[in-house]
Design a protein around this motif. Sequence first.
Motif, PDB file in Angstrom:
ATOM      1  N   LEU A   1       0.831  -1.201   0.000  1.00 52.58           N
ATOM      2  CA  LEU A   1       0.000   0.000   0.000  1.00 52.58           C
ATOM      3  C   LEU A   1       0.871   1.259   0.000  1.00 52.58           C
ATOM      4  CD1 LEU A   1      -3.079   0.036  -0.059  1.00 52.58           C
ATOM      5  CD2 LEU A   1      -3.074   0.646   2.348  1.00 52.58           C
ATOM      6  N   CYS A   2       1.982   1.221   0.758  1.00 46.41           N
ATOM      7  CA  CYS A   2       2.911   2.355   0.744  1.00 46.41           C
ATOM      8  C   CYS A   2       3.514   2.535  -0.646  1.00 46.41           C
ATOM      9  CB  CYS A   2       4.025   2.129   1.769  1.00 46.41           C
ATOM     10  SG  CYS A   2       3.501   2.258   3.495  1.00 46.41           S
ATOM     11  N   PHE A   3       3.807   1.428  -1.308  1.00 44.71           N
ATOM     12  CA  PHE A   3       4.367   1.508  -2.658  1.00 44.71           C
ATOM     13  C   PHE A   3       3.387   2.165  -3.620  1.00 44.71           C
ATOM     14  CE2 PHE A   3       4.121  -0.600  -6.788  1.00 44.71           C
ATOM     15  CZ  PHE A   3       5.300  -0.164  -7.364  1.00 44.71           C
ATOM     16  N   CYS A   4       2.106   1.748  -3.568  1.00 42.93           N
ATOM     17  CA  CYS A   4       1.092   2.353  -4.441  1.00 42.93           C
ATOM     18  C   CYS A   4       0.951   3.850  -4.150  1.00 42.93           C
ATOM     19  CB  CYS A   4      -0.246   1.644  -4.259  1.00 42.93           C
ATOM     20  SG  CYS A   4      -0.248  -0.090  -4.766  1.00 42.93           S
ATOM     21  N   GLU A   5       0.973   4.210  -2.881  1.00 45.76           N
ATOM     22  CA  GLU A   5       0.876   5.616  -2.509  1.00 45.76           C
ATOM     23  C   GLU A   5       2.121   6.373  -2.960  1.00 45.76           C
ATOM     24  OE1 GLU A   5      -1.136   8.884  -0.673  1.00 45.76           O
ATOM     25  OE2 GLU A   5      -1.770   6.867  -1.297  1.00 45.76           O
ATOM     26  N   ASP A   6       3.266   5.722  -2.865  1.00 45.84           N
ATOM     27  CA  ASP A   6       4.526   6.339  -3.284  1.00 45.84           C
ATOM     28  C   ASP A   6       4.505   6.645  -4.778  1.00 45.84           C
ATOM     29  OD1 ASP A   6       7.080   7.313  -3.164  1.00 45.84           O
ATOM     30  OD2 ASP A   6       8.060   5.360  -3.014  1.00 45.84           O
ATOM     31  N   LEU A   7       3.969   5.735  -5.573  1.00 47.76           N
ATOM     32  CA  LEU A   7       3.899   5.943  -7.016  1.00 47.76           C
ATOM     33  C   LEU A   7       3.003   7.124  -7.374  1.00 47.76           C
ATOM     34  CD1 LEU A   7       3.642   2.318  -8.478  1.00 47.76           C
ATOM     35  CD2 LEU A   7       5.624   3.835  -8.476  1.00 47.76           C
ATOM     36  N   GLU A   8       1.949   7.334  -6.598  1.00 50.78           N
ATOM     37  CA  GLU A   8       1.026   8.421  -6.910  1.00 50.78           C
ATOM     38  C   GLU A   8       1.510   9.760  -6.356  1.00 50.78           C
ATOM     39  OE1 GLU A   8      -2.992   7.568  -5.917  1.00 50.78           O
ATOM     40  OE2 GLU A   8      -3.140   5.877  -7.292  1.00 50.78           O
TER      41      GLU A   8
ATOM     42  N   THR B   1      14.068  14.737  -8.777  1.00 47.77           N
ATOM     43  CA  THR B   1      14.854  15.187  -7.633  1.00 47.77           C
ATOM     44  C   THR B   1      13.972  15.840  -6.584  1.00 47.77           C
ATOM     45  OG1 THR B   1      16.709  15.592  -9.133  1.00 47.77           O
ATOM     46  CG2 THR B   1      16.826  16.593  -6.937  1.00 47.77           C
ATOM     47  N   ALA B   2      12.930  16.530  -7.045  1.00 51.31           N
ATOM     48  CA  ALA B   2      12.018  17.195  -6.108  1.00 51.31           C
ATOM     49  C   ALA B   2      11.112  16.194  -5.405  1.00 51.31           C
ATOM     50  CB  ALA B   2      11.180  18.235  -6.854  1.00 51.31           C
ATOM     51  N   LYS B   3      10.729  15.159  -6.152  1.00 52.97           N
ATOM     52  CA  LYS B   3       9.826  14.152  -5.582  1.00 52.97           C
ATOM     53  C   LYS B   3      10.391  12.756  -5.819  1.00 52.97           C
ATOM     54  CE  LYS B   3       5.524  16.791  -6.082  1.00 52.97           C
ATOM     55  NZ  LYS B   3       4.140  16.769  -6.658  1.00 52.97           N
ATOM     56  N   PRO B   4      11.420  12.385  -5.093  1.00 53.81           N
ATOM     57  CA  PRO B   4      12.017  11.052  -5.303  1.00 53.81           C
ATOM     58  C   PRO B   4      11.153   9.953  -4.686  1.00 53.81           C
ATOM     59  CG  PRO B   4      13.085  12.143  -3.482  1.00 53.81           C
ATOM     60  CD  PRO B   4      12.115  13.146  -4.051  1.00 53.81           C
ATOM     61  N   TYR B   5      11.325   8.752  -5.217  1.00 51.22           N
ATOM     62  CA  TYR B   5      10.630   7.602  -4.644  1.00 51.22           C
ATOM     63  C   TYR B   5      11.284   7.198  -3.321  1.00 51.22           C
ATOM     64  CZ  TYR B   5       8.305   6.985  -9.144  1.00 51.22           C
ATOM     65  OH  TYR B   5       7.557   7.163 -10.264  1.00 51.22           O
TER      66      TYR B   5
END
Length: 660
Positions: free
Chosen positions: A623-630, A636-640
């Motif tokens: 679930l964290c991964f799915c949220e991370d992708l969105e 650089t500003a929004k890294p995974y």
Amino acid sequence: AWVHGDPRKVIYPTDSYGQFCGQKDTANENKTILFYFNILKCASPVVLINLQCPTTQLCVSKCPDRFATYIDVQASYRYKPDQWNYFRQFCKPGFNNPRKSVAQVLRDEDCPSMIIPSRPFLKRCFPDFSTKNGVLTVANQTTFRDGRGKTRNVTDLREAANGINNVLDARSVGVKIFEDYAISWYWILIGLFIAMIVSLLFLVLLRFTAGVLFWIFIFGVIGIIGYGIWHCYWEYDHLKGIPGSDLTVYDIGFQTDFRVYLQLRQTWLAFMILLCIVEVIIILMLIFLRNRIRIAIALLKEGSRAIGYIMSTLFYPIVTFILIAICISYWAVTAVFLATSGEPVYKVMANQTLCKYANLTCDPETFNTTNVTKLCPGAQCTFAFYGGESLYHKYIFIFQLANAFVFLWLVNFAIALGQCTLAGAFASYYWASRKPADIPLWPLFSSFGRAIRYHTGSLAFGALILAIVQLIRVMLEYLDHKLKGTQNSFTRFLLCCLKCCFWCLEKFLKFINRNAYIMIAIYGKNFCTSAKEAFFLLMRNVVRVAVLDKVTDFLLFLGKILVAGGVGVLAFFFFTQRIPIFAQEAPTLNYYWVPLLTVIIGSYLVAHGFFSVYAMCVDTLFLCFCEDLERNDGSTAKPYFMSASLHRILGKKELSPKKA
């Protein structure tokens, strides 16, 4: 319930005067068994236990061991005083007047008209039924005198006998099972300890060899089932030609000694067919899901890495177990107090069928001053049952339902607390920019503190919704049980549909709640908002949910089966004395399947406790991964925040540098 209840009503039987048999510091302290003056008036043991039989009941120290009638004992009391002294212990306390006429004694029920050889069961005297050459007997006799001038056949007791024989058979099996537990309990604990060590060892090794171990899981389960197929075939072939082995289960009917079924070829053939079907299903699933299994194994490696950094999570199921044990104890104690919170109800018991006062309530303290005894000679005011006419007593059933609802609510809250705590700990691992440097010092304790301090209301609300659905399911099962045998086809169809719908609803709510608690642990929002966001997030990633979540659950289930099966095979060889080294140590049992099933079921539950932490870890990371992708785009500003390995597994070709 705790104010009005009295658990002694469950522990001790009650005589006709409302006194407990066997209660300490009373006149009945040494009289622990309930004796019925005329058991012929009682239809079945169920009536004897739950309701009151319309005959005088006394507390006695032991049950009768011979046939005797009051007429014979009275006639011979002068030259056979021992017979009178033995018989009068089954009369009302203080009665010692053999010169009183037989008619008056039987009218006033000072003594029973007869006594029958009996044995205590459930602290009550039951006739000592047995069968001899297919004929029903009591103490090897087929007839007895009823003390009223008639010779009766033992078959007159058949209605009571038919109801009690099955109960006695069950008691015999129960005693043997208890003996087996008493002999083998420490070996059972050793088996469960081995299961715990094996489960813990597997979880520790998963951090380094998740892929190898899970393929071992898979082929291990296939191998165990394959051995089961071979063993069933060997037993099936070994019984060939042995007299009686070709009989069917239907031919021999129900037997309390289950070892009888193991002497039939049909039993082993059925086991072999069942195991073959399971084996084929597992192999086909592995063939068609092999690629998805590889993806799931890679995700499990990430989960094992998270657990490796937060090892304390493996022992959190103990906290959940303790909380649920407290809930069960609270529910059970309250239920017993509720069930025993009635007041003694006394009713008029008259020998004359035309007495208009029969079965009416009475007060034993003032009964002798009324004219009931004049209009109905021999009538008595005796204890009938525990109940009451107050508002409280009328709604005891409603209180039991409320108690059951509180139990379901508390259990679901304890489970929700555990899920939210674990989710918070694993989320702190995922959202750490530098792993493990940015992981909190005590992630599990910090998550538990946040869940208690900030999320108690959300967890309670989610548990409440689930408890309501579960209570409805309990009520539907209760209705189905009550209406069984009287319902028509439409009613059966309607109940079946309702039970199916609410079962599906409960499963859906459990899935939603689980993911809602993860979102609560991540963002701290309320339950409804978290449930909505989790649901739509999963729907936007429905393919990944199907591929990863369910395949992961399947692999973890195989792990549980392997632990339970491996320990079960070891226990089977030990309890059947097939391990030469421990052959002398193995206990001699009535049913070796008793400790064997206990070890297998217990091992599965132990493995489930450890693997449930792993499942929660994978669900949280997914679930964290799915949220991370969105939320992030890899810039650089929004890294995974995901690790490089997880990034490669789930389809992203490049991983942008994370913030320092």
